[in-house]
Write an enzyme that holds these catalytic residues in place. Structure first.
Site, PDB file in Angstrom:
ATOM      1  N   ARG A 122       0.875  -1.174   0.000  1.00 38.46           N
ATOM      2  CA  ARG A 122       0.000   0.000   0.000  1.00 38.46           C
ATOM      3  C   ARG A 122       0.908   1.219   0.000  1.00 38.46           C
ATOM      4  O   ARG A 122       1.588   1.499   0.985  1.00 38.46           O
ATOM      5  CB  ARG A 122      -0.904  -0.023   1.235  1.00 38.46           C
ATOM      6  N   GLY A 123       0.941   1.921  -1.118  1.00 41.75           N
ATOM      7  CA  GLY A 123       1.873   3.023  -1.309  1.00 41.75           C
ATOM      8  C   GLY A 123       1.893   4.053  -0.208  1.00 41.75           C
ATOM      9  O   GLY A 123       2.960   4.437   0.271  1.00 41.75           O
ATOM     10  N   GLU A 124       0.730   4.499   0.216  1.00 44.88           N
ATOM     11  CA  GLU A 124       0.703   5.565   1.223  1.00 44.88           C
ATOM     12  C   GLU A 124       1.266   5.110   2.568  1.00 44.88           C
ATOM     13  O   GLU A 124       1.700   5.927   3.360  1.00 44.88           O
ATOM     14  CB  GLU A 124      -0.710   6.117   1.401  1.00 44.88           C
ATOM     15  N   ASP A 125       1.287   3.816   2.821  1.00 44.79           N
ATOM     16  CA  ASP A 125       1.812   3.294   4.086  1.00 44.79           C
ATOM     17  C   ASP A 125       3.321   3.085   4.059  1.00 44.79           C
ATOM     18  O   ASP A 125       4.010   3.378   5.037  1.00 44.79           O
ATOM     19  CB  ASP A 125       1.172   1.939   4.426  1.00 44.79           C
ATOM     20  N   THR A 126       3.837   2.535   2.951  1.00 42.70           N
ATOM     21  CA  THR A 126       5.233   2.068   2.994  1.00 42.70           C
ATOM     22  C   THR A 126       6.099   2.453   1.800  1.00 42.70           C
ATOM     23  O   THR A 126       7.289   2.132   1.799  1.00 42.70           O
ATOM     24  CB  THR A 126       5.273   0.523   3.122  1.00 42.70           C
ATOM     25  N   ARG A 127       5.550   3.115   0.786  1.00 42.08           N
ATOM     26  CA  ARG A 127       6.340   3.393  -0.426  1.00 42.08           C
ATOM     27  C   ARG A 127       7.624   4.164  -0.129  1.00 42.08           C
ATOM     28  O   ARG A 127       8.681   3.840  -0.661  1.00 42.08           O
ATOM     29  CB  ARG A 127       5.529   4.176  -1.453  1.00 42.08           C
ATOM     30  N   GLY A 129       0.670   7.281 -17.871  1.00 40.53           N
ATOM     31  CA  GLY A 129      -0.353   7.140 -18.895  1.00 40.53           C
ATOM     32  C   GLY A 129      -0.716   5.705 -19.203  1.00 40.53           C
ATOM     33  O   GLY A 129      -1.695   5.456 -19.897  1.00 40.53           O
ATOM     34  N   GLU A 140      -4.480  -7.491  -6.408  1.00 38.45           N
ATOM     35  CA  GLU A 140      -3.127  -8.025  -6.576  1.00 38.45           C
ATOM     36  C   GLU A 140      -2.959  -9.289  -5.742  1.00 38.45           C
ATOM     37  O   GLU A 140      -2.418 -10.291  -6.216  1.00 38.45           O
ATOM     38  CB  GLU A 140      -2.083  -7.008  -6.103  1.00 38.45           C
TER      39      GLU A 140
END
Length: 173
Positions: free
Chosen positions: A33-38, A66, A100
């Protein structure tokens, strides 16, 4: 570190073989989850794998602006020898992450893909039983997005299944 070491060392040894195979493009697919761990854990993990020469798919590193996300992600999952799933507090709030996860577990079943879960500041029992933030997220999907039936059942089964795998645990709360 057993699961991760096993995945990374076997992937390092097999990277050349995987590259020559038409079936495998990546040694590792990172699901997170990008907002948590990116910008912290996952970016450090990606860098460590890259420094070891392990071909790793991380969505912000391999996608071009894109491009449609879904087909590219599905293809990357299907062409990866191993998936590392970083299960963080808000992982289940993303329908992309849940989709995913379902695809990754299908590839585990059909292609013998190795799957290593990392429980990043979450209790595996919350993932397994869909309690805490995982239960709240699924309830929101059901209420707000009107997701019911088969899709919700698949997500729940996938969360239970991944939580039953041997993985790495990090509870730093």
């Amino acid at each position: 570190m057993d699961g991760f070491s096993s995945c990374s060392s076997s992937m390092a040894a097999k990277t050349a073989a995987a590259a020559s195979s038409s079936d495998w493009k990546y040694a590792v697919f990172l699901s997170f989850r990008g907002e948590d761990t990116r910008n912290n854990f996952t970016s450090h993990l990606y860098k460590a794998l890259d420094q070891k020469g392990i071909e790793t798919f991380m969505d912000d590193k391999k996608l071009r602006t894109g491009e449609e996300i879904s087909p590219i992600l599905v293809g990357a999952i299907q062409r990866s020898r191993c998936s590392i799933i970083v299960l963080s507090e808000n992982y289940a709030s993303s329908k992309w992450c849940l989709e995913e996860l379902v695809e990754i577990l299908e590839c585990k079943r059909t292609k013998n893909q190795r799957v290593v879960p990392i429980f990043y500041n979450v209790d595996p029992s919350h993932v397994r039983n869909q309690t805490g933030s995982f239960g709240e997220a699924l309830s929101k999907h059901e209420e707000n997005l009107k997701i019911k039936g088969e899709k919700l059942r698949k997500w729940r089964e996938a969360l239970t299944q991944v939580a039953n795998l041997s993985g790495l645990h990090s509870l730093n709360k």
